[in-house]
Design a protein around this motif. Structure first.
Motif, short mmCIF file in Angstrom:
data_model
loop_
_atom_site.label_atom_id
_atom_site.label_comp_id
_atom_site.label_asym_id
_atom_site.label_seq_id
_atom_site.Cartn_x
_atom_site.Cartn_y
_atom_site.Cartn_z
N HIS A 1 0.80 -1.20 -0.10
CA HIS A 1 -0.02 0.09 0.07
C HIS A 1 0.92 1.27 0.06
N ILE B 1 -7.21 2.57 8.23
CA ILE B 1 -7.52 1.17 7.77
C ILE B 1 -7.16 1.09 6.37
N LYS C 1 -6.34 -1.03 2.55
CA LYS C 1 -6.38 -2.21 1.72
C LYS C 1 -5.00 -2.19 0.88
N SER D 1 -6.62 -6.46 4.71
CA SER D 1 -6.69 -5.06 5.24
C SER D 1 -5.76 -4.92 6.54
N LYS E 1 -4.72 -2.29 10.15
CA LYS E 1 -5.21 -1.23 10.94
C LYS E 1 -4.19 -0.66 11.78
#
Length: 466
Positions: free
Chosen positions: A371, A391, A393, A410, A412
């Motif tokens: 990410h 959060i 993806k 995902s 966090k």
């Protein structure tokens, strides 16, 4: 723009489709034939027309004029298109998305953006040295030739030119790659020094070496004052990338040379910022091991590479910092609860890359997905505020096949940013002048007093009438 086009299509196509449907229905319906009037009725109307014609015609004319006026008014007005409940719901969703997109451009979750920040006295800054080239490096090897590299050190409170070769801690040192057999090297690596301070007694030292198998040979050195680098810089522009400042140095050589050793490079100066990542937990990580499960860990990188399209490297040459969590074995929903800290330059061109790895120790680890965060959002908002929850993806890593199930994964975490060391705001111009006068000492004060007490030219003597 896609949202605006979609809303326009909904408004245009809906009424058109309804009009077409009504036209088809009207064409399909059978036309009613007019009924024939009886013979007696026709004769009665023929007799009655001459008598009532004079009275009825003016009334009929007035009615027809009123109807014509009403039709003209209604023709000028647009009919409001009928919208179904589903269409209305879709329009409201699109409008909400457009409003959210516009809001995200201007406002960070922690508050409004800042356009600039002043450079404070004693503030910690980050210095990046780019496009380094050196000329006339002497050949110091026994068989001729030279394998040069450049090392830059910071944190000196006195000018290190007198010492020549110096040493510093690892967090205050960076060096280029070695270019073998090149007396006029052009180094590609960018040197990053995040622990430089805006103080009058701060110096950086540039050291030129010849790389050796057993020991490196010291060739030359030259110091550079931090105050000279910061001349003309009073404010940091947070909206645009920082401008490079060209610099030139002439080294003091420790080896006999025919020509002066010169260096050219660009300096980029930014604020030094602290990033605190609190990695909390993951959800629905893909099972990539042969017997199911994943031995996951998270790595965070700060890099100048184009990680959106460049081929993925296990060791990124343009990565200036990286940190990682511990490995959590056989868990698709790991609880990391680990904090990772970094001091980085507030450079909007930097990218934060968050990588999900599968550990295959003692074999090579496998990158599953990544990410990319834009650092400019974290730079522009006000600092020293509570952590912001994220959060995220994951996306496919460029240059390798997609791992099945990575879209569902995902992560966090929370992120808090602050200035590494804020320093003290610079005094205003009037205060600076008074401080300069105070520093001048009693001699300057006595000179000023003697000037004030001295007689002006043409002053009247004793007994003269003023």
């Amino acid at each position: 723009w896609l949202a605006v086009v979609a809303v326009g299509l909904v408004f245009i196509t809906g009424p058109l489709l309804k009009m077409k449907a009504s036209q088809k229905a009207a064409a399909a319906a059978p036309k009613a034939k007019p009924k024939a009037a009886p013979k007696g009725a026709a004769k009665a109307t023929a007799k009655a027309l001459p008598k009532a014609g004079a009275k009825a015609l003016p009334k009929a004319g007035a009615k027809s004029k009123a109807v014509a006026k009403a039709k003209a008014k209604s023709a000028g007005k647009l009919k409001v298109p009928e919208v179904s409940f589903k269409q209305l719901k879709a329009i409201l969703r699109l409008q909400a998305r457009v409003r959210g997109w516009k809001a995200r451009l201007d406002v960070h979750p922690t508050g409004p953006k800042e356009k600039s920040r002043t450079l404070n006295d004693g503030e910690q800054i980050a210095v990046s040295i780019q496009n380094i080239s050196v000329k006339n490096v002497p050949e110091v090897n026994l068989m001729g030739g030279v394998d040069p590299f450049l090392e830059v050190q910071c944190g000196f409170s006195k000018d290190p030119d007198a010492k020549g070769r110096t040493s510093a801690s690892k967090d205050k040192v960076d060096r280029t790659e070695v270019l073998s057999g090149d007396p006029n090297p052009k180094f590609s690596k960018t040197l990053d020094l995040p622990r430089v301070y805006n103080k009058p007694d701060q110096f950086m030292n540039f050291l030129l070496f010849d790389s050796g198998t057993a020991e490196d040979t010291f060739i030359a050195s030259k110091s550079l004052s931090v105050n000279k680098l910061l001349e003309g810089i009073r404010v940091f522009d947070l909206q645009n990338p920082p401008k490079p400042i060209p610099q030139e140095l002439v080294f003091m050589s420790e080896v006999s040379t025919k020509k002066d050793i010169k260096a050219k490079f660009d300096v980029v100066i930014c604020e030094a910022m602290k990033f605190v990542f609190n990695i909390k937990s993951g959800e629905k990580f893909p099972e990539v091991d042969s017997f199911g499960g994943i031995d996951s860990f998270i790595e965070i990188r700060a890099t100048r590479s184009d990680v959106t399209s460049d081929w993925f490297h296990d060791e990124d040459p343009k990565c200036i910092w990286s940190g990682r969590t511990q490995v959590h074995t056989d868990s698709v929903a790991p609880k990391f609860e680990q904090e990772i800290k970094a001091t980085l330059p507030a450079d909007p061109t930097l990218k934060i890359q968050i990588i999900l790895w599968d550990s295959n120790a003692p074999m090579a680890d496998f990158p599953v997905a990544h990410h990319i965060m834009d650092i400019s959002e974290e730079i522009c908002h006000k600092q020293d505020l509570p952590p912001v929850e994220h959060i995220i993806k994951f996306q496919k890593i460029p240059g390798q096949a997609a791992t099945s199930g990575y879209q569902k994964a995902s992560l966090k975490f929370s992120l808090q940013t602050s200035l590494a060391e804020q320093g003290v705001p610079p005094p205003p111009k009037a205060a600076a002048k008074t401080a300069a006068k105070a520093k001048a000492g009693p001699k300057a004060a006595s000179k000023a007093a003697s000037k004030a007490s001295a007689k002006p030219k043409g002053a009247p003597g004793k007994g003269a009438v003023p």
